[in-house]
Design a protein around this motif. Structure first.
Motif, PDB file in Angstrom:
ATOM      1  N   ILE A 198       0.824  -1.208   0.000  1.00  9.99           N
ATOM      2  CA  ILE A 198       0.000   0.000   0.000  1.00  9.99           C
ATOM      3  C   ILE A 198       0.859   1.260   0.000  1.00  9.99           C
ATOM      4  O   ILE A 198       0.497   2.279  -0.586  1.00  9.99           O
ATOM      5  N   ALA A 199       2.021   1.210   0.630  1.00 13.68           N
ATOM      6  CA  ALA A 199       2.911   2.377   0.647  1.00 13.68           C
ATOM      7  C   ALA A 199       3.380   2.727  -0.762  1.00 13.68           C
ATOM      8  O   ALA A 199       3.554   3.897  -1.102  1.00 13.68           O
ATOM      9  N   GLN A 200       3.567   1.721  -1.591  1.00 14.00           N
ATOM     10  CA  GLN A 200       4.030   1.934  -2.957  1.00 14.00           C
ATOM     11  C   GLN A 200       2.911   2.406  -3.880  1.00 14.00           C
ATOM     12  O   GLN A 200       3.155   3.080  -4.873  1.00 14.00           O
ATOM     13  N   LYS A 201       1.678   2.011  -3.542  1.00 12.44           N
ATOM     14  CA  LYS A 201       0.518   2.413  -4.346  1.00 12.44           C
ATOM     15  C   LYS A 201      -0.536   2.980  -3.409  1.00 12.44           C
ATOM     16  O   LYS A 201      -1.557   2.334  -3.162  1.00 12.44           O
ATOM     17  N   PRO A 202      -0.269   4.152  -2.883  1.00 12.05           N
ATOM     18  CA  PRO A 202      -1.174   4.667  -1.849  1.00 12.05           C
ATOM     19  C   PRO A 202      -2.569   4.991  -2.388  1.00 12.05           C
ATOM     20  O   PRO A 202      -2.715   5.729  -3.353  1.00 12.05           O
ATOM     21  N   PRO A 203      -3.599   4.426  -1.765  1.00 14.39           N
ATOM     22  CA  PRO A 203      -4.958   4.784  -2.153  1.00 14.39           C
ATOM     23  C   PRO A 203      -5.334   6.131  -1.562  1.00 14.39           C
ATOM     24  O   PRO A 203      -4.608   6.689  -0.747  1.00 14.39           O
ATOM     25  N   ALA A 204      -6.483   6.627  -1.949  1.00 15.83           N
ATOM     26  CA  ALA A 204      -6.911   7.939  -1.465  1.00 15.83           C
ATOM     27  C   ALA A 204      -7.345   7.885  -0.012  1.00 15.83           C
ATOM     28  O   ALA A 204      -7.266   8.879   0.705  1.00 15.83           O
ATOM     29  N   MET A 205      -7.796   6.722   0.441  1.00 14.19           N
ATOM     30  CA  MET A 205      -8.298   6.617   1.811  1.00 14.19           C
ATOM     31  C   MET A 205      -7.153   6.512   2.806  1.00 14.19           C
ATOM     32  O   MET A 205      -6.038   6.121   2.457  1.00 14.19           O
ATOM     33  N   PRO A 206      -7.403   6.855   4.077  1.00 11.60           N
ATOM     34  CA  PRO A 206      -6.352   6.722   5.097  1.00 11.60           C
ATOM     35  C   PRO A 206      -5.980   5.264   5.320  1.00 11.60           C
ATOM     36  O   PRO A 206      -6.822   4.368   5.205  1.00 11.60           O
ATOM     37  N   VAL A 207      -4.701   5.031   5.646  1.00 13.20           N
ATOM     38  CA  VAL A 207      -4.181   3.683   5.844  1.00 13.20           C
ATOM     39  C   VAL A 207      -3.597   3.586   7.253  1.00 13.20           C
ATOM     40  O   VAL A 207      -2.727   4.370   7.630  1.00 13.20           O
ATOM     41  N   LEU A 208      -4.076   2.603   8.007  1.00 13.64           N
ATOM     42  CA  LEU A 208      -3.526   2.320   9.331  1.00 13.64           C
ATOM     43  C   LEU A 208      -2.814   0.978   9.263  1.00 13.64           C
ATOM     44  O   LEU A 208      -3.432  -0.050   8.996  1.00 13.64           O
ATOM     45  N   ASN A 209      -1.513   0.987   9.468  1.00  8.60           N
ATOM     46  CA  ASN A 209      -0.695  -0.227   9.414  1.00  8.60           C
ATOM     47  C   ASN A 209      -0.600  -0.830  10.808  1.00  8.60           C
ATOM     48  O   ASN A 209      -0.326  -0.125  11.776  1.00  8.60           O
ATOM     49  N   VAL A 210      -0.789  -2.143  10.907  1.00  9.51           N
ATOM     50  CA  VAL A 210      -0.749  -2.807  12.205  1.00  9.51           C
ATOM     51  C   VAL A 210       0.108  -4.063  12.126  1.00  9.51           C
ATOM     52  O   VAL A 210       0.369  -4.593  11.043  1.00  9.51           O
ATOM     53  N   LEU A 211       0.527  -4.552  13.315  1.00  9.37           N
ATOM     54  CA  LEU A 211       1.395  -5.731  13.422  1.00  9.37           C
ATOM     55  C   LEU A 211       2.662  -5.558  12.581  1.00  9.37           C
ATOM     56  O   LEU A 211       3.117  -6.471  11.903  1.00  9.37           O
ATOM     57  N   VAL A 212       3.220  -4.345  12.635  1.00  7.56           N
ATOM     58  CA  VAL A 212       4.484  -4.044  11.964  1.00  7.56           C
ATOM     59  C   VAL A 212       5.451  -3.464  12.996  1.00  7.56           C
ATOM     60  O   VAL A 212       5.039  -2.706  13.881  1.00  7.56           O
ATOM     61  N   PRO A 213       6.733  -3.818  12.928  1.00 12.37           N
ATOM     62  CA  PRO A 213       7.711  -3.201  13.839  1.00 12.37           C
ATOM     63  C   PRO A 213       7.890  -1.716  13.518  1.00 12.37           C
ATOM     64  O   PRO A 213       7.747  -1.298  12.359  1.00 12.37           O
ATOM     65  N   GLN A 214       8.205  -0.944  14.517  1.00 14.75           N
ATOM     66  CA  GLN A 214       8.441   0.481  14.305  1.00 14.75           C
ATOM     67  C   GLN A 214       9.526   0.706  13.251  1.00 14.75           C
ATOM     68  O   GLN A 214       9.391   1.580  12.386  1.00 14.75           O
ATOM     69  N   SER A 215      10.601  -0.080  13.305  1.00 16.55           N
ATOM     70  CA  SER A 215      11.711   0.113  12.367  1.00 16.55           C
ATOM     71  C   SER A 215      11.274  -0.102  10.923  1.00 16.55           C
ATOM     72  O   SER A 215      11.690   0.635  10.024  1.00 16.55           O
TER      73      SER A 215
END
Length: 292
Positions: free
Chosen positions: A69-86
């Motif tokens: 999704i970061a590479q093809k960002p949609p118009a809607m807001p994106v909340l990323n979960v279960l990902v390390p901060q780094s």
């Protein structure tokens, strides 16, 4: 919120557990609950996204979904979960999303450094000296670690490792000047090839290791602090329920809810009197609230 699209890095395991938990929480919110769609990233296309970005949110679960999704960002807001901060920080830098935190945010998988170091503090009082091994790509974490340690009056000893061959020597050096070791989510150091050696070497030196997942405790760590998928889904449901009309997301954040697991057998072997898990949880909440 009219629609929630959940994009899984893969089906099954913690990702599906999170998705099911979030779906259940959202559908329990009343008659006007959002339309929920769940996709696997390998079977997903942009056509699966809603044509309208209004009152919609996409939840990217895991690093693969986040990068897609970061590479093809949609118009809607994106909340990323279960990902390390780094991983999140790396993704926003590589995809020019640094100034986009209100539309591309996260609930991290890992705990804050204050909480991780705080667990050691409440388990081993009297200002323990904490050793930390880092891979060379994780050296950017050092200022954050130092700030958290200063707040808690903990002395940090940090060794960075460039190659696997250096790992055991760096570990042995740390063990001579530390009261405890803190494992960090650095795949260069803590992977299936190294973890057994790290645990065994620490154990032989009578130095406890604190981990960041329940399996670490089963493998021989004294204690671990982590958030279950169900706890992350509870936090995300609360975020969705409190979103403003413009859909702006809160800033990237660490888990709100967490669990602690201890290994009483290791504690006895190391002659450490560690408090029961509920007591540790209470003490840690009290400690971190006062440290902020």
């Amino acid at each position: 919120m009219d629609g929630v699209t959940i994009l899984l890095s893969e089906e099954g395991g913690a990702y599906s557990e999170f998705a099911i938990g979030l779906s259940n929480l959202l559908t329990q919110s009343g008659a006007n609950h959002p339309v929920i769609k769940i996709f696997d990233v390998n079977k997903f296309s942009n056509d699966d996204l809603s044509r309208s970005a209004n009152n919609q949110i996409l939840i990217a679960v895991g690093s693969s979904a986040m990068l897609t999704i970061a590479q093809k960002p949609p118009a809607m807001p994106v909340l990323n979960v279960l990902v390390p901060q780094s991983s999140f920080v790396k993704a926003i830098k590589q995809n020019s999303r640094i100034q986009d935190s209100r539309r591309f945010s996260a609930v991290f998988f890992d705990q804050s450094w204050s909480r991780q170091l705080g667990l050691i503090q409440v388990s081993m009082p009297n200002h323990p000296r904490v050793g930390i091994l880092l891979g060379k790509e994780s050296t950017e974490l050092i200022p954050q670690l130092q700030n958290a340690a200063k707040t808690l009056d903990i002395s940090l000893n940090i060794e960075t490792v460039s190659e696997d061959a250096e790992l055991l020597n760096a570990l042995r050096k740390l063990l001579t000047i530390s009261d405890a070791m803190l494992a960090v989510p650095d795949a260069r150091i803590y992977n299936r090839n190294n973890i057994s050696s790290i645990l065994l070497t620490s154990y032989r030196q009578q130095i406890p290791l604190f981990g960041f997942s329940a399996p670490y405790v089963k493998a021989g760590a004294l204690a671990s602090i982590y958030s279950l998928p169900s706890q992350i889904s509870q936090q995300v449901a609360e975020i969705i329920a409190s979103l403003p009309a413009n859909g702006n997301l809160p800033a990237p954040q660490f888990p709100k809810y967490f669990s602690i697991t201890t290994n009483s057998q290791v504690a006895r072997s190391l002659n450490i009197e560690i408090a029961p898990e509920p007591e540790l949880q209470y003490k840690l909440k009290h400690l971190t609230e006062h440290a902020q």
